[in-house]
Design an enzyme around this catalytic site. Structure first.
Site, PDB file in Angstrom:
ATOM      1  N   SER A   9      39.806  52.879  17.006  1.00  0.00           N
ATOM      2  CA  SER A   9      38.731  52.159  17.680  1.00  0.00           C
ATOM      3  C   SER A   9      37.796  53.138  18.378  1.00  0.00           C
ATOM      4  CB  SER A   9      39.310  51.121  18.635  1.00  0.00           C
ATOM      5  OG  SER A   9      38.374  50.086  18.864  1.00  0.00           O
ATOM      6  N   LYS A  37      27.525  31.948  35.555  1.00  0.00           N
ATOM      7  CA  LYS A  37      27.794  33.074  36.450  1.00  0.00           C
ATOM      8  C   LYS A  37      29.272  33.427  36.493  1.00  0.00           C
ATOM      9  CE  LYS A  37      26.601  36.195  39.401  1.00  0.00           C
ATOM     10  NZ  LYS A  37      25.864  37.380  38.938  1.00  0.00           N
TER      11      LYS A  37
END
Length: 304
Positions: free
Chosen positions: A120, A172
């Protein structure tokens, strides 16, 4: 008794108390002025290959960037080997290292040497080098992005805690660990992951000079051995660190035996050592409650 009525909460309180005692003990040692430094002699004269080690989770790019800049500016260092033994890490730090390697290859040759794991984000930074050397059994690939968090809603229900959130916008608290994720929130996050995944693919295409379709076909998150990666074009050669150093020396124009020099690490305090250790990284990941996108090989996780 409290422990019998609330066993889970009692366990967490006990664990927190033991953790606090542990760190108080560490702090006591710090007050004694214990410090140290892990330095590797770099006084070898003549032309040489600089070796920079990237080990463990990639959580901070600063040291690696500083070492790249130092070797890039050091006249006696003719080429650089980036020794990688990492499952990856944060997107931001990985991208910062990638960018600095791309800046470095404009001036000096950089060869990536893969250890046991370079997956990765570990592969991502390797792709920025002029060439990649892997062991036949190196675990690499895992090209993709993952985002996850731990949800504590059911646990909080059991112990009678009810979080109250006041927010300025609908999204949020997206990824909140104390409530279920909505379908719209999941769609937004999947779009974010897709965008970052595209950046991963694009940078491999640029760094490795591969076709986009070829990289996309390999970028489904699966891991490959070094031997498989050679056949797929993800690495250039099979070999160990010595082979990578010899290749870098040849590319750097060094004749005869190749001398090496490791980047010096700055002095550290015991506190910095403890808090910069892999134990800290593991604890941070286990206790993580917020969202974070990562280039990391994480067995058992679900991502793209």
């Amino acid at each position: 008794m409290f422990a019998r009525r609330h066993p889970i909460l009692f366990f967490f309180l006990a664990f927190s108390a033991m953790t606090m005692l542990f760190f108080l003990g560490i702090t006591a040692l710090i007050t004694l002025g214990i410090s140290g430094s892990r330095l590797i002699d770099d006084s070898i004269s003549g032309e040489k290959v600089g070796i920079i080690e990237v080990t463990g989770m990639i959580v901070d790019a600063r040291d690696t960037i500083e070492q790249l800049k130092r070797f890039r500016d050091e006249e006696s260092v003719k080429a650089i080997v980036l020794r990688i033994d990492s499952p990856g890490g944060g997107v931001g730090p990985s991208q910062e290292i990638y960018r600095e390697i791309r800046r470095t290859v404009e001036k000096k040759k950089v060869i990536a040497s893969m250890g046991s794991v370079a997956a990765s984000g570990g592969y991502y930074i390797a792709a920025a080098a002029d060439g990649i050397v892997a062991n036949p059994g190196t675990i690499t690939g895992s090209i993709g992005v993952i985002m996850g968090f731990t949800n504590y809603r059911e646990l909080l229900d059991k112990i009678g805690l009810f979080p109250v959130v006041v927010k300025s916008g609908e999204f949020k608290d997206m990824g909140s660990p104390v409530r279920e994720m909505t379908a719209e929130e999941r769609q937004i996050l999947e779009g974010l992951i897709s965008t970052i995944h595209g950046q991963f693919v694009r940078d491999i295409v640029d760094g490795r000079n591969m076709e986009t379709d070829a990289v996309e076909a390999l970028a489904d998150g699966r891991i490959y051995t070094g031997e498989q990666s050679l056949e797929l074009g993800l690495v250039d050669r099979l070999g160990n660190l010595v082979d990578a150093v010899e290749w870098a020396g040849t590319l750097g124009g060094i004749e005869g035996d190749v001398s090496t020099v490791y980047a010096k690490e700055r002095k550290f305090t015991l506190l910095e050592y403890v808090f910069g250790s892999s134990i800290k990284e593991l604890a941070a990941r286990l206790m993580r409650t917020g969202l974070s996108a990562e280039f990391v090989y994480q067995p058992g996780a679900v991502g793209r």
